[in-house]
Design a protein around this motif. Structure first.
Motif, PDB file in Angstrom:
ATOM      1  N   SER A  40       0.837  -1.201   0.000  1.00 54.84           N
ATOM      2  CA  SER A  40       0.000   0.000   0.000  1.00 54.84           C
ATOM      3  C   SER A  40       0.867   1.244   0.000  1.00 54.84           C
ATOM      4  CB  SER A  40      -0.888   0.045   1.253  1.00 54.84           C
ATOM      5  OG  SER A  40      -1.595  -1.145   1.428  1.00 54.84           O
ATOM      6  N   ASP A  41       0.313   2.323  -0.559  1.00 50.48           N
ATOM      7  CA  ASP A  41       0.949   3.635  -0.471  1.00 50.48           C
ATOM      8  C   ASP A  41       0.238   4.413   0.628  1.00 50.48           C
ATOM      9  OD1 ASP A  41       2.751   3.257  -2.629  1.00 50.48           O
ATOM     10  OD2 ASP A  41       1.071   3.522  -4.008  1.00 50.48           O
ATOM     11  N   VAL A  42       0.983   4.836   1.619  1.00 51.35           N
ATOM     12  CA  VAL A  42       0.381   5.553   2.750  1.00 51.35           C
ATOM     13  C   VAL A  42       1.152   6.839   3.015  1.00 51.35           C
ATOM     14  CG1 VAL A  42      -0.393   3.404   3.850  1.00 51.35           C
ATOM     15  CG2 VAL A  42       1.798   4.401   4.524  1.00 51.35           C
ATOM     16  N   GLU A  43       0.475   7.768   3.676  1.00 50.51           N
ATOM     17  CA  GLU A  43       1.196   8.953   4.140  1.00 50.51           C
ATOM     18  C   GLU A  43       2.147   8.521   5.255  1.00 50.51           C
ATOM     19  OE1 GLU A  43      -1.388  12.089   5.307  1.00 50.51           O
ATOM     20  OE2 GLU A  43      -2.359  12.207   3.346  1.00 50.51           O
ATOM     21  N   PRO A  44       3.302   9.152   5.340  1.00 48.29           N
ATOM     22  CA  PRO A  44       4.257   8.766   6.393  1.00 48.29           C
ATOM     23  C   PRO A  44       3.662   8.845   7.786  1.00 48.29           C
ATOM     24  CG  PRO A  44       5.288  10.254   4.827  1.00 48.29           C
ATOM     25  CD  PRO A  44       3.824  10.215   4.465  1.00 48.29           C
ATOM     26  N   ARG A  45       2.665   9.720   7.977  1.00 47.50           N
ATOM     27  CA  ARG A  45       2.086   9.907   9.315  1.00 47.50           C
ATOM     28  C   ARG A  45       0.985   8.899   9.639  1.00 47.50           C
ATOM     29  NH1 ARG A  45      -2.198  14.879   8.582  1.00 47.50           N
ATOM     30  NH2 ARG A  45      -3.206  14.029   6.740  1.00 47.50           N
ATOM     31  N   THR A  46       0.652   8.020   8.683  1.00 44.04           N
ATOM     32  CA  THR A  46      -0.477   7.107   8.902  1.00 44.04           C
ATOM     33  C   THR A  46      -0.180   6.126  10.028  1.00 44.04           C
ATOM     34  OG1 THR A  46      -1.065   7.234   6.573  1.00 44.04           O
ATOM     35  CG2 THR A  46      -1.960   5.368   7.806  1.00 44.04           C
ATOM     36  N   LEU A  47      -1.053   6.125  11.012  1.00 45.16           N
ATOM     37  CA  LEU A  47      -0.896   5.166  12.106  1.00 45.16           C
ATOM     38  C   LEU A  47      -1.309   3.777  11.638  1.00 45.16           C
ATOM     39  CD1 LEU A  47      -2.436   7.240  15.048  1.00 45.16           C
ATOM     40  CD2 LEU A  47      -0.012   6.894  14.527  1.00 45.16           C
ATOM     41  N   LEU A  48      -0.719   2.775  12.267  1.00 49.04           N
ATOM     42  CA  LEU A  48      -1.060   1.400  11.893  1.00 49.04           C
ATOM     43  C   LEU A  48      -2.563   1.152  12.037  1.00 49.04           C
ATOM     44  CD1 LEU A  48      -0.177  -1.426  11.027  1.00 49.04           C
ATOM     45  CD2 LEU A  48       0.345  -1.931  13.438  1.00 49.04           C
ATOM     46  N   VAL A  49      -3.163   1.664  13.094  1.00 44.37           N
ATOM     47  CA  VAL A  49      -4.595   1.432  13.281  1.00 44.37           C
ATOM     48  C   VAL A  49      -5.408   2.068  12.163  1.00 44.37           C
ATOM     49  CG1 VAL A  49      -5.006   3.430  14.827  1.00 44.37           C
ATOM     50  CG2 VAL A  49      -6.464   1.403  14.969  1.00 44.37           C
ATOM     51  N   HIS A  50      -5.008   3.241  11.691  1.00 47.73           N
ATOM     52  CA  HIS A  50      -5.731   3.875  10.585  1.00 47.73           C
ATOM     53  C   HIS A  50      -5.494   3.117   9.285  1.00 47.73           C
ATOM     54  CE1 HIS A  50      -5.722   7.818  13.097  1.00 47.73           C
ATOM     55  NE2 HIS A  50      -6.798   7.099  13.322  1.00 47.73           N
ATOM     56  N   TYR A  51      -4.291   2.623   9.110  1.00 47.87           N
ATOM     57  CA  TYR A  51      -4.002   1.799   7.924  1.00 47.87           C
ATOM     58  C   TYR A  51      -4.931   0.585   7.894  1.00 47.87           C
ATOM     59  CZ  TYR A  51      -1.509  -1.707   5.165  1.00 47.87           C
ATOM     60  OH  TYR A  51      -1.200  -2.693   4.278  1.00 47.87           O
ATOM     61  N   LEU A  52      -5.046  -0.088   9.033  1.00 50.61           N
ATOM     62  CA  LEU A  52      -5.881  -1.294   9.084  1.00 50.61           C
ATOM     63  C   LEU A  52      -7.348  -0.952   8.836  1.00 50.61           C
ATOM     64  CD1 LEU A  52      -4.249  -2.974  12.208  1.00 50.61           C
ATOM     65  CD2 LEU A  52      -4.037  -3.753   9.832  1.00 50.61           C
ATOM     66  N   ARG A  53      -7.831   0.084   9.493  1.00 49.29           N
ATOM     67  CA  ARG A  53      -9.256   0.412   9.410  1.00 49.29           C
ATOM     68  C   ARG A  53      -9.631   1.092   8.097  1.00 49.29           C
ATOM     69  NH1 ARG A  53     -12.539   0.592  13.730  1.00 49.29           N
ATOM     70  NH2 ARG A  53     -13.553   2.403  12.816  1.00 49.29           N
ATOM     71  N   GLU A  54      -8.790   2.025   7.656  1.00 51.67           N
ATOM     72  CA  GLU A  54      -9.195   2.859   6.526  1.00 51.67           C
ATOM     73  C   GLU A  54      -8.660   2.374   5.186  1.00 51.67           C
ATOM     74  OE1 GLU A  54      -8.130   6.808   7.820  1.00 51.67           O
ATOM     75  OE2 GLU A  54      -9.253   6.491   9.682  1.00 51.67           O
ATOM     76  N   HIS A  55      -7.473   1.813   5.182  1.00 52.63           N
ATOM     77  CA  HIS A  55      -6.932   1.308   3.911  1.00 52.63           C
ATOM     78  C   HIS A  55      -7.424  -0.105   3.643  1.00 52.63           C
ATOM     79  CE1 HIS A  55      -3.772   4.399   2.869  1.00 52.63           C
ATOM     80  NE2 HIS A  55      -4.136   4.761   4.084  1.00 52.63           N
ATOM     81  N   LEU A  56      -7.510  -0.916   4.693  1.00 56.06           N
ATOM     82  CA  LEU A  56      -7.878  -2.326   4.493  1.00 56.06           C
ATOM     83  C   LEU A  56      -9.299  -2.635   4.943  1.00 56.06           C
ATOM     84  CD1 LEU A  56      -4.560  -4.101   5.625  1.00 56.06           C
ATOM     85  CD2 LEU A  56      -5.161  -3.161   3.388  1.00 56.06           C
ATOM     86  N   GLN A  57      -9.993  -1.650   5.484  1.00 58.57           N
ATOM     87  CA  GLN A  57     -11.374  -1.828   5.976  1.00 58.57           C
ATOM     88  C   GLN A  57     -11.483  -2.934   7.028  1.00 58.57           C
ATOM     89  OE1 GLN A  57     -11.111  -1.157   2.349  1.00 58.57           O
ATOM     90  NE2 GLN A  57     -11.258   0.884   3.257  1.00 58.57           N
ATOM     91  N   LEU A  58     -10.427  -3.132   7.788  1.00 60.79           N
ATOM     92  CA  LEU A  58     -10.474  -4.102   8.894  1.00 60.79           C
ATOM     93  C   LEU A  58     -10.894  -3.345  10.156  1.00 60.79           C
ATOM     94  CD1 LEU A  58      -7.268  -6.142   8.021  1.00 60.79           C
ATOM     95  CD2 LEU A  58      -9.650  -6.876   7.775  1.00 60.79           C
ATOM     96  N   THR A  59     -12.194  -3.133  10.261  1.00 66.04           N
ATOM     97  CA  THR A  59     -12.707  -2.248  11.309  1.00 66.04           C
ATOM     98  C   THR A  59     -12.972  -2.969  12.628  1.00 66.04           C
ATOM     99  OG1 THR A  59     -14.907  -2.556  10.380  1.00 66.04           O
ATOM    100  CG2 THR A  59     -13.699  -0.581   9.690  1.00 66.04           C
ATOM    101  N   GLY A  60     -12.568  -4.224  12.720  1.00 62.70           N
ATOM    102  CA  GLY A  60     -12.668  -4.914  14.009  1.00 62.70           C
ATOM    103  C   GLY A  60     -11.711  -4.342  15.031  1.00 62.70           C
ATOM    104  N   LEU A  87       1.951   3.032  16.721  1.00 65.28           N
ATOM    105  CA  LEU A  87       2.922   2.738  15.666  1.00 65.28           C
ATOM    106  C   LEU A  87       2.485   3.367  14.360  1.00 65.28           C
ATOM    107  CD1 LEU A  87       3.421  -1.120  15.947  1.00 65.28           C
ATOM    108  CD2 LEU A  87       5.196   0.594  16.294  1.00 65.28           C
ATOM    109  N   LEU A  88       3.442   3.774  13.584  1.00 64.47           N
ATOM    110  CA  LEU A  88       3.138   4.180  12.220  1.00 64.47           C
ATOM    111  C   LEU A  88       3.046   2.930  11.345  1.00 64.47           C
ATOM    112  CD1 LEU A  88       5.742   7.073  11.995  1.00 64.47           C
ATOM    113  CD2 LEU A  88       3.249   7.323  12.186  1.00 64.47           C
ATOM    114  N   ALA A  89       2.217   3.010  10.329  1.00 67.62           N
ATOM    115  CA  ALA A  89       2.152   1.883   9.384  1.00 67.62           C
ATOM    116  C   ALA A  89       3.537   1.629   8.797  1.00 67.62           C
ATOM    117  CB  ALA A  89       1.130   2.187   8.285  1.00 67.62           C
ATOM    118  N   ALA A  90       4.266   2.704   8.543  1.00 60.72           N
ATOM    119  CA  ALA A  90       5.601   2.555   7.947  1.00 60.72           C
ATOM    120  C   ALA A  90       6.538   1.775   8.862  1.00 60.72           C
ATOM    121  CB  ALA A  90       6.186   3.934   7.638  1.00 60.72           C
ATOM    122  N   GLN A  91       6.309   1.848  10.158  1.00 59.29           N
ATOM    123  CA  GLN A  91       7.150   1.091  11.096  1.00 59.29           C
ATOM    124  C   GLN A  91       6.851  -0.405  11.041  1.00 59.29           C
ATOM    125  OE1 GLN A  91       6.020   3.761  14.484  1.00 59.29           O
ATOM    126  NE2 GLN A  91       8.186   3.635  14.998  1.00 59.29           N
TER     127      GLN A  91
END
Ligand code: FES
Ligand code: FES
Length: 176
Positions: A40-60, A87-91
Motif C-alpha cells: 500500500s501507499d500511505v502517508e508517512p504519518r499514517t498510524l497502523l490502526v488507521h491503515y488497518l481500518r481505513e486502507h484495508l477496511q479491517l474495522t474490528g 505505531l506508524l504503518a511505515a514502522q
C-alpha cells in the motif's frame, strides 16, 4: 507540536497526531495482514490502526482513545501484542500483523473468542477485539496464568462495561 517538528510528534502527549507540516509524499509499505501480503501507499504519518481500518477496511480493530491507554486497538505484530495507535504503518513495513479478523480458522471462532462468549466476557463489545488479542498473547507467554497474572497481563486494556470479572473468567477458561 510545532511547524518545525518533522515527525508530527506532539511532545505534550507523546503520541503521533495529524500535522499538516508532516504531510509529505506517500511511502510504500509491505505488510502481511492476516496471512495476506499487502502493498500500500500511505502517508508517512499514517498510524497502523488507521491503515488497518481505513486502507484495508479491517474495522474490528477499534480506537478508544488517543493517548495509547485503552488497548482497544491491540493487534499482533510479528506475534507480539501491540497497541496499533502507537505505531506508524511505515514502522510495520516488512512485518506480519494479525487482527481480530484473522484469528478464526475456517469460520470457527478462536478458543479465546469462544471463552469470551461462553463466560459473558463482554457487554458493549467495544474493548473486546483488543482484549481478545491481548489475552491470546498473554496465554502464549503464560499458558497457565493465575487470576492475578491475568489481571496484571490485561492492565493495558480498559473496559467501561464489565467490571473485568467475566473477562478474567473468560481468559482463565481459555487457559484450561
Ligand atoms: Fe490505541 Fe486506545 S486507541 S490505546
Ligand atoms: Fe464495553 Fe468492554 S464490553 S467497553
Amino acid at each position: 507540536m510545532g511547524q518545525d517538528d518533522p515527525q508530527g510528534i506532539d511532545d505534550t502527549r507523546g503520541c503521533v497526531v495529524e500535522d499538516s507540516s508532516s504531510i509529505g509524499g506517500l511511502v510504500k509499505v509491505n505488510i502481511t495482514v492476516n496471512g495476506v501480503a499487502k502493498e500500500s501507499d500511505v502517508e508517512p504519518r499514517t498510524l497502523l490502526v488507521h491503515y488497518l481500518r481505513e486502507h484495508l477496511q479491517l474495522t474490528g480493530t477499534n480506537i478508544g482513545c488517543d493517548t495509547s491507554s485503552c488497548g482497544a486497538c491491540t493487534v499482533h505484530l510479528d506475534g507480539e501484542a501491540v497497541k496499533s495507535c502507537t505505531l506508524l504503518a511505515a514502522q510495520a513495513d516488512g512485518s506480519s500483523v494479525t487482527t481480530i479478523e484473522g484469528i478464526s480458522t475456517n469460520g470457527e471462532m478462536h478458543p479465546m473468542q469462544k471463552a469470551f462468549m461462553e463466560n459473558h466476557g463482554l457487554q458493549c463489545g467495544y474493548c473486546t477485539p483488543g482484549m481478545v488479542m491481548a489475552a491470546i498473547s498473554l496465554l502464549k507467554e503464560n499458558p497457565k496464568p493465575t487470576e492475578e497474572d491475568v489481571r496484571l497481563g490485561l492492565e493495558g486494556n480498559l473496559c467501561r462495561c464489565t467490571g473485568y470479572h467475566n473477562i478474567v473468567k473468560s481468559v482463565l477458561a481459555a487457559a484450561k
